[in-house]
Design a protein around this motif. Structure first.
Motif, mmCIF file in Angstrom:
data_model
loop_
_atom_site.group_PDB
_atom_site.id
_atom_site.type_symbol
_atom_site.label_atom_id
_atom_site.label_comp_id
_atom_site.label_asym_id
_atom_site.label_seq_id
_atom_site.Cartn_x
_atom_site.Cartn_y
_atom_site.Cartn_z
ATOM 1 N N ASN A 160 3.364 33.899 3.695
ATOM 2 C CA ASN A 160 4.084 35.098 4.100
ATOM 3 C C ASN A 160 3.139 36.295 4.098
ATOM 4 O O ASN A 160 2.390 36.514 3.146
ATOM 5 C CB ASN A 160 5.258 35.346 3.154
ATOM 6 C CG ASN A 160 6.227 36.363 3.691
ATOM 7 O OD1 ASN A 160 5.932 37.551 3.771
ATOM 8 N ND2 ASN A 160 7.413 35.899 4.061
ATOM 9 N N GLN A 161 3.172 37.070 5.151
ATOM 10 C CA GLN A 161 2.225 38.183 5.302
ATOM 11 C C GLN A 161 2.405 39.274 4.253
ATOM 12 O O GLN A 161 1.522 40.122 4.065
ATOM 13 C CB GLN A 161 2.358 38.803 6.692
ATOM 14 C CG GLN A 161 3.708 39.470 6.962
ATOM 15 C CD GLN A 161 3.747 40.192 8.291
ATOM 16 O OE1 GLN A 161 2.738 40.271 8.992
ATOM 17 N NE2 GLN A 161 4.907 40.734 8.653
ATOM 18 N N ALA A 162 3.524 39.260 3.532
ATOM 19 C CA ALA A 162 3.752 40.280 2.508
ATOM 20 C C ALA A 162 2.917 40.056 1.256
ATOM 21 O O ALA A 162 2.684 40.985 0.476
ATOM 22 C CB ALA A 162 5.229 40.326 2.135
ATOM 23 N N LEU A 185 10.933 38.573 0.544
ATOM 24 C CA LEU A 185 9.561 38.800 0.998
ATOM 25 C C LEU A 185 9.518 39.386 2.403
ATOM 26 O O LEU A 185 8.681 40.254 2.703
ATOM 27 C CB LEU A 185 8.771 37.487 0.979
ATOM 28 C CG LEU A 185 8.165 37.030 -0.342
ATOM 29 C CD1 LEU A 185 7.558 35.644 -0.179
ATOM 30 C CD2 LEU A 185 7.116 38.011 -0.833
ATOM 31 N N ASN A 186 10.392 38.906 3.263
ATOM 32 C CA ASN A 186 10.391 39.365 4.653
ATOM 33 C C ASN A 186 10.703 40.852 4.789
ATOM 34 O O ASN A 186 10.439 41.455 5.836
ATOM 35 C CB ASN A 186 11.387 38.547 5.477
ATOM 36 C CG ASN A 186 10.924 37.118 5.689
ATOM 37 O OD1 ASN A 186 9.731 36.815 5.602
ATOM 38 N ND2 ASN A 186 11.865 36.222 5.957
ATOM 39 N N LYS A 187 11.272 41.431 3.739
ATOM 40 C CA LYS A 187 11.604 42.864 3.764
ATOM 41 C C LYS A 187 10.482 43.740 3.210
ATOM 42 O O LYS A 187 10.583 44.972 3.229
ATOM 43 C CB LYS A 187 12.882 43.106 2.952
ATOM 44 C CG LYS A 187 14.110 42.374 3.484
ATOM 45 C CD LYS A 187 15.291 42.568 2.550
ATOM 46 C CE LYS A 187 16.505 41.766 3.024
ATOM 47 N NZ LYS A 187 17.651 41.891 2.066
ATOM 48 N N GLN A 188 9.403 43.111 2.701
ATOM 49 C CA GLN A 188 8.332 43.869 2.058
ATOM 50 C C GLN A 188 7.203 44.168 3.049
ATOM 51 O O GLN A 188 6.973 43.406 3.988
ATOM 52 C CB GLN A 188 7.778 43.092 0.862
ATOM 53 C CG GLN A 188 8.831 42.615 -0.126
ATOM 54 C CD GLN A 188 9.762 43.717 -0.593
ATOM 55 O OE1 GLN A 188 9.313 44.817 -0.955
ATOM 56 N NE2 GLN A 188 11.073 43.442 -0.586
ATOM 57 N N PRO A 189 6.453 45.250 2.830
ATOM 58 C CA PRO A 189 5.334 45.594 3.714
ATOM 59 C C PRO A 189 4.233 44.535 3.639
ATOM 60 O O PRO A 189 4.111 43.818 2.633
ATOM 61 C CB PRO A 189 4.839 46.935 3.160
ATOM 62 C CG PRO A 189 5.972 47.469 2.351
ATOM 63 C CD PRO A 189 6.693 46.279 1.806
ATOM 64 N N PRO A 190 3.411 44.410 4.661
ATOM 65 C CA PRO A 190 2.299 43.450 4.644
ATOM 66 C C PRO A 190 1.347 43.706 3.478
ATOM 67 O O PRO A 190 1.077 44.858 3.122
ATOM 68 C CB PRO A 190 1.604 43.679 5.991
ATOM 69 C CG PRO A 190 2.658 44.281 6.869
ATOM 70 C CD PRO A 190 3.519 45.105 5.955
ATOM 71 N N SER A 191 0.853 42.613 2.883
ATOM 72 C CA SER A 191 -0.151 42.672 1.802
ATOM 73 C C SER A 191 0.252 43.608 0.669
ATOM 74 O O SER A 191 -0.562 44.377 0.162
ATOM 75 C CB SER A 191 -1.512 43.090 2.373
ATOM 76 O OG SER A 191 -1.944 42.170 3.352
ATOM 77 N N SER A 192 1.508 43.539 0.272
ATOM 78 C CA SER A 192 1.995 44.440 -0.784
ATOM 79 C C SER A 192 2.465 43.718 -2.037
ATOM 80 O O SER A 192 2.520 44.309 -3.108
ATOM 81 C CB SER A 192 3.159 45.280 -0.242
ATOM 82 O OG SER A 192 4.282 44.450 0.072
ATOM 83 N N VAL A 193 2.774 42.412 -1.935
ATOM 84 C CA VAL A 193 3.475 41.703 -3.018
ATOM 85 C C VAL A 193 2.511 40.942 -3.920
ATOM 86 O O VAL A 193 1.620 40.230 -3.443
ATOM 87 C CB VAL A 193 4.523 40.733 -2.433
ATOM 88 C CG1 VAL A 193 5.167 39.887 -3.541
ATOM 89 C CG2 VAL A 193 5.597 41.496 -1.667
#
Length: 472
Positions: A351-353, A271-279
């Protein structure tokens, strides 16, 4: 608030993840306020905790109080599958639990414990009777919504308020409550529900007459109508949301966990590798196993959407054949999705993603997503989930609900439609705004002077002065 020094409470719950979590979180709140807590559960939990190397003793770094786990037998072996045969499990628990719990309490009292209150899960309705035998005032921690509590209470006490429950579109109007359809009601009270669930409902409501307090894992501001409507019949006192401090942006003050399954922390790294609000986060709780057709529909929708996703599928490693051919290999190769068998949900939601949560709408998950400020796609199945779905979509207005086709299944097209509506549909911005407003309201309730914090302090004061005869 009265001094908490020397106050001892015993709590009793079933060893089910969705039951233990709110009880443990209430226990931690009490410990942080100086109350000594013993949490007792059926002993299948002992084996699971030993297998996961989890301690049965927790300490607080903010008070001298302590939290200890104790166990009693439900009359079945550790190997018996309680999820697959709940009828046998509940019957054995009812036959053996009262005696074994009573023996446990007798032993604890012999060792010098003097309990000011026994707090029971609602799904062990025989427990307040054991408390009465030992001269201990009792309380119930209602671990579902106040709305569901009101529905159940009126169902047993005022059945004339309900129309025929055969027609899912029939309107139901209860005092001081929003309008429901039969399809919005908890499934335990419906005609097709197994008899042991309807029996539990009748037993639970009947035992409320000997319960001194009903504590609710909710927030007054979230369910004001339901809470106020109960004040003249059977008051419920909201002391929630019972979530981990980490979800509130605070440090854990009482160390310890009772996760029944080992979470895969690799998902947080991903998750930490994903863009914000994308997952897109997908999880349907700890009990129900997703059927193969549902797995196929979701997988097909995710392939069409082609957005990052985190998907919890219980025991997924043993069920690879249930995914579309090549699906797991494709997401691993292209790194656009992550499938795990269990995850630390509160850490995921904060998580912000994470952009949205596709959920079964269990009450724990409902509160966690509200506190995290994450919009939802509702896919309820049974028990209180249809009612929670109605609250999330129609009352809280932070998501949409999947529509099943005539065969009772959800199509890939419906999954895709709902996810895209929450992420980038015309109402997506308003849903996110509303989710953030509810996040702030629920967090405020737990702060000094907030409604839930005041209610908790009042409860502790009352149990510290309530007469009891612990020498019985």
């Amino acid at each position: 608030m009265a001094s908490c020094e020397g106050i001892q409470v015993i709590m009793v719950s079933l060893a089910l993840q969705g039951h233990m979590n709110p009880m443990l979180k209430l226990a931690k709140v009490l410990v942080s306020k100086g109350v000594h807590v013993t949490l007792a559960t059926n002993d299948v939990a002992r084996k699971r905790m030993l297998d996961s190397k989890i301690s049965t003793h927790f300490t607080s770094n903010s008070s001298p109080a302590r939290l200890t786990l104790e166990f009693f037998s439900d009359g079945l072996s550790h190997e018996f599958d309680r999820d697959k045969d709940p009828g046998t499990f509940l019957a054995s628990l009812k036959a053996n639990g009262p005696r074994n719990l009573s023996n446990l309490i007798t032993g604890l009292k012999a060792n010098g414990n003097r309990f000011s209150c026994l707090i029971a899960s609602p799904f062990v309705p025989w427990v307040p009777g054991v408390a009465t035998q030992h001269g201990i005032p009792s309380s119930v921690l209602w671990i579902q919504s106040s709305t569901v509590f009101s529905i159940y209470y009126h169902c047993i006490k005022s059945p004339n308020l309900f129309p025929t429950l055969e027609n899912p579109n029939q309107i139901v109007q209860l005092p001081g409550m929003p309008e429901f359809t039969v399809a919005d009601l908890p499934t335990f009270m419906l005609p097709f529900s197994p008899p042991h669930f309807r029996l539990w409902l009748a037993e639970f409501v009947s035992v409320l007459d000997e319960v001194n307090w009903v504590l609710g894992n909710s927030v007054h501001e979230l369910e004001e109508e339901a809470v106020n409507s109960l004040s003249s019949v059977k008051p419920i006192t909201p002391i929630g949301p019972l979530v981990s401090p980490v979800l509130l942006g605070k440090e854990e003050t009482v160390e310890g966990s009772v996760d029944m399954w080992r979470a895969q922390d690799s998902c947080i790294e991903w998750l930490n590798k994903q863009p914000p609000s994308s997952v897109i986060y997908i999880s349907f709780g700890s009990i129900i196993m997703s059927p193969e057709n549902q797995i196929h529909s979701i997988a097909t929708a995710l392939k069409n959407i082609k957005r990052p996703f985190l998907w919890v599928v219980k025991a997924s490693e043993a069920r690879k054949h249930e995914f579309p051919i090549g699906f797991l290999e494709e997401i691993k190769k292209e790194e656009w999705g992550h499938v795990v068998s269990w995850c630390p949900q509160e850490k995921v939601l904060m998580n912000q993603a994470v952009a949205c949560f596709v959920t079964h709408c269990g009450w724990n998950s409902t509160l966690e997503t509200v506190v995290a400020g994450v919009p939802i796609v509702a896919h309820p199945e049974w028990t209180d989930q249809p009612t929670n779905s109605m609250l999330l979509v129609d009352i809280f207005k932070i998501g949409v609900r999947m529509r099943k086709c005539r065969e009772g299944e959800v199509t890939a097209g419906e999954v895709e439609r709902c996810i895209m509506e929450v992420i980038e549909g015309p109402g997506a911005v308003e849903m996110k705004k509303r989710a953030m407003e509810l996040k702030e309201a629920t967090k405020k309730a737990l702060e000094a002077g907030g409604s839930s914090n005041r209610n908790m302090d009042k409860f502790i004061t009352e149990i510290s002065t309530k007469p009891c005869s612990n020498n019985i």
